[in-house]
Design an enzyme around this catalytic site. Structure first.
Site, mmCIF file in Angstrom:
data_model
loop_
_atom_site.group_PDB
_atom_site.id
_atom_site.type_symbol
_atom_site.label_atom_id
_atom_site.label_comp_id
_atom_site.label_asym_id
_atom_site.label_seq_id
_atom_site.Cartn_x
_atom_site.Cartn_y
_atom_site.Cartn_z
ATOM 1 N N TYR A 1 -1.160 0.087 10.608
ATOM 2 C CA TYR A 1 -1.264 -0.657 9.155
ATOM 3 C C TYR A 1 -0.216 -0.093 8.172
ATOM 4 C CZ TYR A 1 -3.361 -1.059 4.375
ATOM 5 O OH TYR A 1 -3.401 -1.291 3.079
ATOM 6 N N SER B 1 0.880 -1.114 -0.046
ATOM 7 C CA SER B 1 0.148 -0.024 -0.108
ATOM 8 C C SER B 1 0.707 1.277 0.180
ATOM 9 C CB SER B 1 -0.870 0.014 1.286
ATOM 10 O OG SER B 1 -1.727 1.315 1.319
#
Length: 287
Positions: free
Chosen positions: A182, A171
């Site tokens: 995350y 990501s």
């Protein structure tokens, strides 16, 4: 994986889903003919779009997800191409789940040539000081260990058979607001990809990744976690949406097709001289 966006959060419109009854708008017939491809996170979102495309490109596909929905998806894709379509559920947050996944993939397809590890995704959205220790562990388990364990299970098989390809989905949110656990997890996926590529290249195994940005998707049938509750939580999520759009040179979220295309390319033999790379797919946002 990137923050797949739907209208349960923030103010972006809902994205188009994947119509499994029709071919993708763009695909390359026979590109995966004779190739056996394992795809995790294949029941929804980016993983589903990747499975759809590879099935229509005549690859044999083993779909894996934690949700039973994966069996329905596999049934639909059996009509797509000439390859074998099989599926299984697995908890990839633990080693035993990844190990069992590989055993089932080998049993179903006789082996794998390509592994595409899509599982991951933000569970909560808030400033780091508001995360509990338990929430941090859950984020890391969801978005780092799912890939770490999967790759560990896949690699020996690829080495033993003389080569293959691993594609991880990371990501651009390694530089993102309100999702530090995350971001740290996806930074780990990037490091895993580049470090393992060095080790695996002499064994004829390529290791690559894409780093998606925000991606429009329909409402998830199986949600990753609780949605934002209360005005403060909604504001924190909206900050993610705003940053994602602002960071894109195109000032918009991407589509599932726009994420699937580079993943499928990197997984194919067309990318045979690419390894160790993490490709941002975020409208110009480099992460």
């Amino acid at each position: 994986m990137s923050t797949e966006k739907n209208n349960a959060h923030g103010s972006m419109p809902e994205g188009q889903g994947v119509d499994l009854s029709k071919p993708p708008a763009v695909y390359t017939p026979d590109r995966f003919q004779g190739q056996r491809v394992l795809i995790t996170g294949a029941a929804q979102g980016i993983g589903l779009a990747v499975a759809h495309r590879i099935a229509y490109e005549n690859g044999s596909v083993f779909l894996v997800d934690r949700a039973d929905l994966v069996y329905e998806v596999a049934g639909e894709l059996e009509k797509a191409g000439d390859g074998t379509i099989s599926s299984a559920t697995a908890d990839l947050e633990i080693w035993a789940g990844a190990e069992e996944m590989m055993d089932q993939a080998v049993s179903a397809l006789g082996g794998i040539d390509v592994a595409i590890n899509v599982v991951g995704g933000t569970i909560w959205a808030k400033p780091f000081e508001h995360y509990t220790p338990e929430e941090i562990e859950k984020e890391v388990n969801r978005s780092l260990y799912t890939t770490l364990w999967s790759v560990r299970a896949e690699l020996p098989h690829l080495v033993d058979q003389g080569g293959g390809t691993i594609v991880n989905v990371s990501s651009v949110a390694t530089r993102g607001t309100n999702r530090v656990p995350y971001a740290a997890s996806k930074g780990g996926v990037n490091a895993l990809t580049s470090a393992l590529a060095l080790e695996a290249a002499p064994k004829n195994v390529r290791v690559v990744a894409t780093a998606p940005g925000g991606t429009l998707a329909p409402e998830r049938a199986i949600k990753r976690g609780p949605g934002p509750e209360g005005e403060q939580a909604k504001q924190w999520y909206q900050e993610i949406v705003d940053q994602t759009v602002d960071s894109s040179l195109f000032k918009r979220y991407g589509t599932l097709d726009e994420q699937a295309a580079p993943i499928v390319f990197l997984a194919s033999k067309e990318a045979s001289y690419i390894t160790g790379s993490v490709l941002p797919v975020a409208g110009g946002d480099q992460g």
